[in-house]
Scaffold this motif. Structure first.
Motif, PDB file in Angstrom:
ATOM      1  N   GLN A 128       0.859  -1.103   0.131  1.00  0.00           N
ATOM      2  CA  GLN A 128      -0.065  -0.210  -0.192  1.00  0.00           C
ATOM      3  C   GLN A 128       0.958   1.393   0.006  1.00  0.00           C
ATOM      4  N   PHE A 129       1.886   1.257   0.520  1.00  0.00           N
ATOM      5  CA  PHE A 129       2.707   2.907   0.634  1.00  0.00           C
ATOM      6  C   PHE A 129       3.685   2.977  -0.169  1.00  0.00           C
ATOM      7  N   SER A 130       4.081   1.900  -1.211  1.00  0.00           N
ATOM      8  CA  SER A 130       4.707   1.562  -2.739  1.00  0.00           C
ATOM      9  C   SER A 130       3.761   2.438  -3.296  1.00  0.00           C
ATOM     10  N   ALA A 136      10.027   6.086   1.851  1.00  0.00           N
ATOM     11  CA  ALA A 136      10.409   5.036   3.149  1.00  0.00           C
ATOM     12  C   ALA A 136       9.108   3.985   3.663  1.00  0.00           C
ATOM     13  N   LYS A 137       8.776   5.020   4.369  1.00  0.00           N
ATOM     14  CA  LYS A 137       6.870   4.009   5.313  1.00  0.00           C
ATOM     15  C   LYS A 137       7.523   2.471   4.582  1.00  0.00           C
ATOM     16  N   ILE A 141       8.995  -0.604   6.397  1.00  0.00           N
ATOM     17  CA  ILE A 141       7.904  -1.687   7.037  1.00  0.00           C
ATOM     18  C   ILE A 141       8.703  -3.604   6.578  1.00  0.00           C
ATOM     19  N   LYS A 142       9.469  -3.168   4.886  1.00  0.00           N
ATOM     20  CA  LYS A 142      10.269  -4.815   5.241  1.00  0.00           C
ATOM     21  C   LYS A 142      11.501  -4.868   5.614  1.00  0.00           C
ATOM     22  N   GLY A 437       3.358   3.757   9.299  1.00  0.00           N
ATOM     23  CA  GLY A 437       4.612   3.292   8.559  1.00  0.00           C
ATOM     24  C   GLY A 437       5.617   3.992   9.419  1.00  0.00           C
ATOM     25  N   THR A 438       5.469   4.208  10.550  1.00  0.00           N
ATOM     26  CA  THR A 438       6.575   5.252  12.143  1.00  0.00           C
ATOM     27  C   THR A 438       7.066   4.390  12.777  1.00  0.00           C
ATOM     28  N   ASP A 439       8.350   4.572  13.397  1.00  0.00           N
ATOM     29  CA  ASP A 439       8.586   4.395  14.362  1.00  0.00           C
ATOM     30  C   ASP A 439       8.210   4.620  15.675  1.00  0.00           C
TER      31      ASP A 439
END
Length: 693
Positions: A128-130, A136-137, A141-142, A437-439
């Motif tokens: 989804q992010f891609s 970056a997100k 996730i990867k 997608g954040t730390d």
């Protein structure tokens, strides 16, 4: 305790046989230097370090084990070079070692799902992010998927070793978890161990256990209902699980050995008013009682309906000299957290951090121990700079209040620009991190900072002495007192003794001084009210001290309570070291008068009871009543030490004979002979209290 558990305890805790498997320490900058040369982004550094450690781990199994995973890598490499850290510190506040720590994750986010299902969920998010150009997100996730793959690889290596050694129990368990969600009590305990192990491998230290009896109980109940366990056999497995907290603990960072943050919370109110205390809660107390080890540290949530029997069982633990359970009062903590802005449903889920600070599992990136304010320094500075000009006691107390405000200003400015190293594995178990997608190092639902408050009794006693002798009795003038303080009472021994032993002391149920303490705590809360930190959170005032009861006192001049320069404060929320208190009952009466909801960052009343208090069942019951009375009167937290001064003095002389002597230090329990002497001496100096038995 069964013979099997006795053997395992002897091997892991007493003989420390697992140390034979430790790998030789390596250069701690082996990765950092490579990362610096490659200009590797920080999130990649954190993920690659964890993967590096997981891949270096060598599976080991020991006799009788049913729950696997033991650390063999003794050094967790740094992710930044010393030069890089120096540059970071120029621009940021680096909290402790820089790692995400002292938080509580939501273990169910992995426990209830299993790694395979989590990987599938993450892969969908990555795509989804891609698709929307969030490269970056998607990359982040990867990295999380890669981490899970390497944990699974280590589990497979453990499974292979178990099959080779004929340990069918571990082989079967690891065939199921962590790839899949656990289906049994054993699988749940094993999967927790793997998750907890992985957190340590990423150097996310002081990672607390949280409400263990709530998220693990369904697995126990299901197995009991199936007849797979009796309470006795379940207790044996639980005791083996508890031993896993102790077999790696020599490798865990902390101020002192034992300060490893492995805090486990039991019981507590549900939103509907019911009590969540269950069979697993009871078994945890019994396991700790039988094992007599310092980990996990037991914290017991109580409230007005908690039966006396629960307090009695907790007192049996204290009787063993373990320094826990630490008690937290839901009737004070929950409304206090809600007043600070925590949602009701979250406040009811609270746990404690490494020591005592109140945090919300899975939702809070709070830093509850970011700094500390010294009440005693505020009084000392006001005395040396303002006392001679003050025309009344009220003016002097205002000068102290101004000093508290000034300290709060300084602290809030100092902790600005916080930077934490990324923690991609922990982020898998924190609300919203994967989805966004954040730390978690960048923040979560709650991003509050907590300040400890040290030396409250010393400060209140000092103010009471000034009020009585300078402004009311006028038996000493301000100039003479200030001069004596500046000279550390040299040549003024009579004055020093008068201030020490003839002035009012907090801990004697004396409103004269207790009301001063209450105002000081309110001043602290007021000094932080309305302030917003650099992450959009608030600042929380507390009554804890951590190691600051020594640090804040080391270079502080003499104070008007008769304390000489460098003498320590009481630990946490407790009487001064030389107060002549009437006893524990008067102490709890004094220390429950303030509105403790206003200083709810945490920090327990800390009492030292002579070990003879616990000799009979009747006297233990009296201690339980004392604990319950503290809660009923509005106390927020309490921890007890069963101590014997003569025993500790002997242990200093002959440590080889007292390896199992356990004491409560500030918010954790440790083996007395492993502590630095300054902490040993402070514990010896603390008050031994007696109950009428």
């Amino acid at each position: 305790m069964t013979e099997r558990i006795e053997r395992m305890r002897q091997f892991f805790v007493v003989d420390k046989g697992q140390k034979a498997m430790w790998q030789k320490e390596e250069n701690p900058y082996v990765l950092a230097e490579q990362f610096a040369a490659e200009h590797t982004p920080d999130v990649d550094r954190a993920a690659r370090r964890l993967i590096y450690v997981l891949d270096k781990e060598e599976p080991v199994l020991f006799e009788d084990e049913r729950i696997a995973f033991t650390r063999t890598v003794t050094t967790i490499p740094e992710i930044f070079t010393e030069a890089e850290m120096e540059e970071l510190r120029k621009e940021h506040w680096i909290h402790e070692k820089g790692d995400v720590c002292n938080i509580s994750v939501d273990y169910t986010k992995l426990l209830n799902q299993g790694f395979d299902a989590k990987k599938a969920e993450l892969e969908a998010l990555r795509q989804q992010f891609s698709q929307v150009g969030e490269a970056a997100k998607a990359h982040y996730i990867k990295l999380q998927i890669d981490i899970l793959d390497h944990v699974l690889s280590l589990a497979a290596r453990y499974q292979e070793l178990a099959e080779k050694k004929g340990n069918d129990v571990i082989a079967r368990t690891l065939k199921a978890v962590p790839a899949h969600a656990p289906q049994s009590f054993l699988e749940a305990l094993s999967m927790f161990r793997i998750i907890h192990f992985t957190m340590w491998c990423g150097r996310n230290y002081h990672n607390t256990v949280g409400r263990f009896d709530q998220y693990i109980y369904p697995y126990l109940k299901a197995d009991l209902d199936k007849g797979l366990y009796t309470e006795e056999s379940a207790l044996e497995l639980l005791e083996e699980f508890f031993l896993t907290f102790n077999r790696d603990s020599d490798l865990y960072p902390g101020m002192q050995q034992g300060d490893n943050g492995q805090s486990l919370v039991l019981g507590g109110l549900n939103e509907d008013g019911s009590d969540s205390y269950n069979l697993l809660s009871e078994l945890c107390l019994k396991a700790s009682l039988e094992l007599k080890v310092i980990d996990p540290k037991i914290n017991l949530r109580v409230h007005e309906k908690t039966p006396l029997g629960t307090y009695i069982l907790g007192t049996q633990l204290t009787r063993q000299g373990l320094g826990f359970p630490q008690y937290s009062n839901d009737d004070v903590v929950i409304p206090g957290l809600m007043e600070l802005g925590y949602k009701k449903e979250d406040a009811y889920r609270y746990v404690v951090a490494a020591c005592w600070e109140f945090i919300i599992p899975g939702a809070a990136m709070d830093i509850p121990n970011i700094e500390a304010l010294s009440f005693t320094k505020a009084v000392s500075d006001a005395a040396m700079e303002k006392l001679e000009q003050c025309r009344s006691y009220d003016e002097f107390e205002k000068a102290v209040r101004d000093k508290i405000d000034a300290q709060a200003d300084e602290l809030c400015k100092r902790v600005n620009g916080v930077y934490l190293f990324p923690a991609p594995f922990l982020s898998l178990m924190m609300d919203g991190c994967c989805e966004n997608g954040t730390d978690v190092s960048l923040g979560c639902k709650y991003n509050n900072y907590g300040f400890h408050g040290t030396g409250i009794a010393t400060a209140a006693d000092s103010l009471a002495a000034v009020k009585k002798f300078v402004f009311e009795e006028k038996s000493m003038d301000a100039s003479s007192l200030v001069k004596a303080l500046g000279n550390d009472f040299e040549g003024e021994e009579l004055l020093c003794n008068r201030l020490r032993y003839e002035s009012p002391k907090m801990g004697n149920n004396d409103d004269y001084v207790d009301e001063i303490a209450a105002r000081l705590l309110n001043d602290f809360a007021d000094s932080l009210k309305g302030r917003v930190n650099d992450r959009g959170g608030i600042y929380r005032a507390g009554t804890g001290s951590a190691m600051y009861y020594i640090r804040h006192a080391e270079n502080l001049p003499a104070t008007p309570d008769g304390r000489r320069k460098g003498e320590g404060f009481g630990a946490n929320y407790s009487p001064s070291l030389f107060s002549r208190c009437r006893g524990p009952v008067s102490i709890i009466q004094s220390f429950t008068k303030p509105d403790l909801k206003r200083v709810i960052n945490g920090g327990p009343l800390t009492l030292e009871l002579h070990d003879t208090v616990f000799r009979t069942e009747e006297s233990c019951a009296k201690v339980a009543v004392l604990v319950k009375s503290f809660m009923d009167l509005g106390g927020h937290q309490l921890q007890l030490n069963s101590v014997n001064r003569d025993t500790m003095l002997e242990a200093q002389k002959h440590p080889e004979n007292y390896k199992n002597l356990i004491v409560r230090v500030w918010g954790w329990s440790g083996y007395f002979v492993e502590l630095d002497k300054e902490y040993q001496d402070h514990i010896i100096q603390r008050m031994e209290l007696m109950l009428a038995v």
